[in-house]
Design an enzyme around this catalytic site. Structure first.
Site, short mmCIF file in Angstrom:
data_model
loop_
_atom_site.label_atom_id
_atom_site.label_comp_id
_atom_site.label_asym_id
_atom_site.label_seq_id
_atom_site.Cartn_x
_atom_site.Cartn_y
_atom_site.Cartn_z
N TYR A 1 0.83 -1.22 0.00
CA TYR A 1 0.00 0.00 0.00
C TYR A 1 0.86 1.27 0.00
O TYR A 1 0.36 2.36 -0.26
CB TYR A 1 -0.94 0.03 1.21
N ASP B 1 -5.15 -7.13 5.74
CA ASP B 1 -6.39 -6.46 5.36
C ASP B 1 -7.46 -7.51 5.06
O ASP B 1 -8.59 -7.44 5.55
CB ASP B 1 -6.09 -5.61 4.11
#
Ligand code: NAD
Length: 364
Positions: free
Chosen positions: A144, A252
């Protein structure tokens, strides 16, 4: 000021944020009136609310207030109103900036099945009864944030999207250390998940976790598991897990899967921690739920349980944290439910009634 006096930065955010935070504030009021703990709250803006006021999703003054607080309690950010804004100025970017600026590298997400809610899980009761997993997700590194990233025009009518998965030993060790430390206070087992079979960053992850275990945590049981297998095992036999530690991307996904074992998004708290002694962030796992915002339907328990985590991890007030968690259990056992966890023979209540029910339980 006594050592039991704290400053809590409140960031209610968007959508149902102000409704659920209102209930957390009732609990804070109760703590202030009924114990020797004093929690002074300070309100700030984040996400869409901040965009509307400051033109950006996290203003520098708010960030500075966060840095100077003992802890931060956040509601949720986001909504369709801000959906067309440039990527790095959207509400969610405020949250990413807060995590990055405060170096909140370890995201703790408990997946706990309350007996009273066992039927809310899509899995059979015998699979999820008594489930108590803690997922520790690396939060400030990996794909990310890795560079290079972007979308390139290849000039031949084709484009190419790039993200980079990257980890250093320091980043791996510090999050693994959090997982081992927490495991010692729980079931004493850590499952470390990556894809060492196909990714070099995963291989480094496995080697560094193994080396740290060897050096500092030999008393804790360590197992390694490929992240895809972990997803499968979470559904097949979730009670084999105690603490799971994994990277930003896999964390996640795996933490959302683990969350659904418990049946309701409205029940799940989280904590994001940095170095020992630095300010930490507590927030429900769910988003701003624009579909029910303003209707008094939101379940405030994830936020109230996030406050309990804050008391335990940042304010060192474990007894009060236990008390709040016990009150939540008792209220659920009594059949008091918001719409998202409603079941046969239970009493459906509003967001505000649920907060009042917790207060009534604390008063007992
Ligand atoms: P969401 O979590 O907001 O909602 C998903 C579903 O769960 C909705 O039907 C909602 O009504 C329900 N729900 C969520 N929280 C609830 C609660 N406390 N009580 C009862 N029901 C609840 O996810 P989404 O719809 O995908 O996203 C909505 C917005 O929230 C988006 O802008 C998204 O980017 C943002 N978001 C923010 C965060 C955060 O602030 N940490 C996390 C996830 C999503």
């Amino acid at each position: 000021m006594t050592s039991n006096t704290y400053t809590l930065q409140i960031l209610a955010g968007d959508g149902i944020g102000s409704e659920i935070m209102g209930e957390a504030k009732k609990i804070i009021g109760w703590i202030n009136s009924n114990s020797d703990i004093t929690i002074n709250t300070r309100d700030g803006l984040i996400g869409g609310a901040s965009i509307d006021t400051y033109g950006n999703p996290l203003d520098d003054t708010t960030l500075e207030q966060c840095r100077n607080a003992d802890a931060i309690l956040l509601g949720a950010v986001g909504g369709t109103k801000w959906g067309d804004i440039e990527y790095n100025l959207r509400p969610e970017a405020g949250l990413l900036k807060l995590r990055k600026e405060l170096e909140l590298f370890a995201n703790l997400r408990p997946a706990l099945v309350f007996d009273a809610l066992i039927d809310a899980s899509t899995l059979k009761p015998e699979i999820v009864r008594g489930l108590d997993i803690l997922i520790v997700r690396e939060l400030t590194g990996g794909v990310y944030f890795g560079e290079p990233r972007g979308i390139e025009d290849l000039g031949n009518g084709q484009r190419r999207g790039i993200n980079t998965q990257v980890y250093t030993t320091m980043e791996i060790e510090r999050v693994a250390r959090v997982a081992f430390d927490l495991a010692r206070k729980r079931g004493n087992k850590v499952t470390s998940c990556e894809k060492a079979n196909v990714m070099e960053s995963g291989l480094l992850w496995r080697e560094d976790v193994t080396a740290l275990h060897e050096k500092e945590f030999k008393d804790v049981e360590l197992e390694h598991m490929y992240a895809d297998n972990c997803a499968m095992q979470l559904l097949r036999n979730p009670s084999q897990f105690d603490v799971i530690v994994t990277d930003n991307l896999f964390g996640d996904i795996l933490s959302d899967a683990a969350a659904m074992l418990t049946g309701s998004l409205g029940m799940l708290p989280s904590a994001s921690l940095g170095q020992v002694g630095s300010v930490a962030l507590y927030e429900p796992v769910h988003g701003s739920a624009p579909d029910i915002a303003g209707l008094g339907k939101a379940n405030p328990l994830a936020t109230i349980l996030s406050l309990a985590m804050c008391l335990r991890y940042s304010l060192d007030q474990g007894v009060m944290a236990d008390k709040i968690e016990q009150a939540v259990k008792a209220v659920l056992n009594s059949g008091t439910r918001t719409a998202d966890i409603m079941a046969d023979n239970c009493r459906q209540v509003s967001t505000s009634d649920m907060g009042d029910a917790i207060i009534a339980e604390l008063d007992k």
